[in-house]
Motif scaffolding. Structure first.
Motif, PDB file in Angstrom:
ATOM      1  N   GLY A   1       1.394 -22.655  21.393  1.00  0.00           N
ATOM      2  CA  GLY A   1       2.324 -22.246  22.442  1.00  0.00           C
ATOM      3  C   GLY A   1       1.670 -22.008  23.788  1.00  0.00           C
ATOM      4  O   GLY A   1       2.346 -21.707  24.762  1.00  0.00           O
ATOM      5  N   ALA A   2       0.361 -22.115  23.859  1.00  0.00           N
ATOM      6  CA  ALA A   2      -0.336 -21.880  25.124  1.00  0.00           C
ATOM      7  C   ALA A   2      -0.169 -23.062  26.072  1.00  0.00           C
ATOM      8  O   ALA A   2      -0.128 -22.888  27.281  1.00  0.00           O
ATOM      9  CB  ALA A   2      -1.811 -21.615  24.881  1.00  0.00           C
ATOM     10  N   ARG A   3      -0.091 -24.260  25.538  1.00  0.00           N
ATOM     11  CA  ARG A   3       0.067 -25.451  26.369  1.00  0.00           C
ATOM     12  C   ARG A   3       1.504 -25.928  26.296  1.00  0.00           C
ATOM     13  O   ARG A   3       1.957 -26.372  25.247  1.00  0.00           O
ATOM     14  CB  ARG A   3      -0.855 -26.569  25.889  1.00  0.00           C
ATOM     15  CG  ARG A   3      -2.311 -26.286  26.146  1.00  0.00           C
ATOM     16  CD  ARG A   3      -3.110 -27.483  25.774  1.00  0.00           C
ATOM     17  NE  ARG A   3      -4.497 -27.303  26.120  1.00  0.00           N
ATOM     18  CZ  ARG A   3      -5.375 -28.292  26.149  1.00  0.00           C
ATOM     19  NH1 ARG A   3      -5.003 -29.497  25.827  1.00  0.00           N
ATOM     20  NH2 ARG A   3      -6.614 -28.049  26.474  1.00  0.00           N
ATOM     21  N   ARG A   4       2.199 -25.807  27.400  1.00  0.00           N
ATOM     22  CA  ARG A   4       3.583 -26.249  27.434  1.00  0.00           C
ATOM     23  C   ARG A   4       3.662 -27.580  28.158  1.00  0.00           C
ATOM     24  O   ARG A   4       2.896 -27.826  29.103  1.00  0.00           O
ATOM     25  CB  ARG A   4       4.440 -25.254  28.199  1.00  0.00           C
ATOM     26  CG  ARG A   4       4.755 -24.024  27.432  1.00  0.00           C
ATOM     27  CD  ARG A   4       5.770 -23.209  28.184  1.00  0.00           C
ATOM     28  NE  ARG A   4       6.124 -22.011  27.453  1.00  0.00           N
ATOM     29  CZ  ARG A   4       6.801 -21.023  27.966  1.00  0.00           C
ATOM     30  NH1 ARG A   4       7.190 -21.076  29.212  1.00  0.00           N
ATOM     31  NH2 ARG A   4       7.095 -19.980  27.238  1.00  0.00           N
TER      32      ARG A   4
END
Length: 171
Positions: A11-14
């Motif tokens: 979920g850190a890289r959107r």
């Protein structure tokens, strides 16, 4: 574990939201801005202090203060500090070499706190009355460096000179 094995947490890289790419994308046509209105338009509310068209706080408050662009920042030297220098001529270069001034200012002002035991020929931009008395009492002399004229002062002096010559030519 090595640096090449590190991974970002889930979920850190959107994925960047791509708007205005057709109706099928779900963010086509109005690009997620809804219908008409101020918020739907481009170039609105993107600056700090915007208050929806109301006069912003920074424009409602009175302004104060003044910055003189012609101010001269003089570096200070006390008469007592001159006693550590060898007798003779003391100017900005000598004071800078001795570490008494940094050479960043627009000149040097000598302040009158302390006494001298030797005679100094002080060359400075400004000297206080007390400093002048202490230097002369020790057998020294004071020379004031003439202030550099600004372009406006030079122009006024030339205009005054031209007027005087024109007046003298009429007589």
């Amino acid at each position: 574990m090595t640096l090449s094995q590190l991974k970002a947490p889930a979920g850190a890289r959107r994925v960047k939201k791509r708007v205005g790419r057709g109706q099928a994308s779900g963010l086509g046509k109005t690009a997620g801005r809804g219908g008409k209105g101020q918020k739907a338009r481009t170039g609105n509310m993107h600056f700090e202090g915007f208050e929806g068209g109301q006069m912003p706080l920074q424009r409602r408050l009175p302004k104060f203060g003044f910055h003189n662009p012609f101010r001269r920042e003089l570096e200070e030297v006390h008469v007592a500090r001159l006693a550590g220098l060898p007798a003779g001529t003391v100017d900005a270069k000598v004071l800078e070499a001795a570490g008494l001034v940094r050479g960043r200012g627009d000149g040097v002002v000598v302040l009158g706190t302390g006494e001298l035991g030797a005679a100094y020929a002080v060359v400075a931009d400004r000297v206080t009355a007390g400093a002048r008395a202490a230097i002369v009492k020790a057998g020294g002399s004071v020379q004031i460096v003439p202030r550099r004229q600004t372009m406006g002062e030079v122009a006024r002096a030339e205009a005054t000179k031209a007027r005087a010559e024109k007046k003298a030519a009429k007589k």
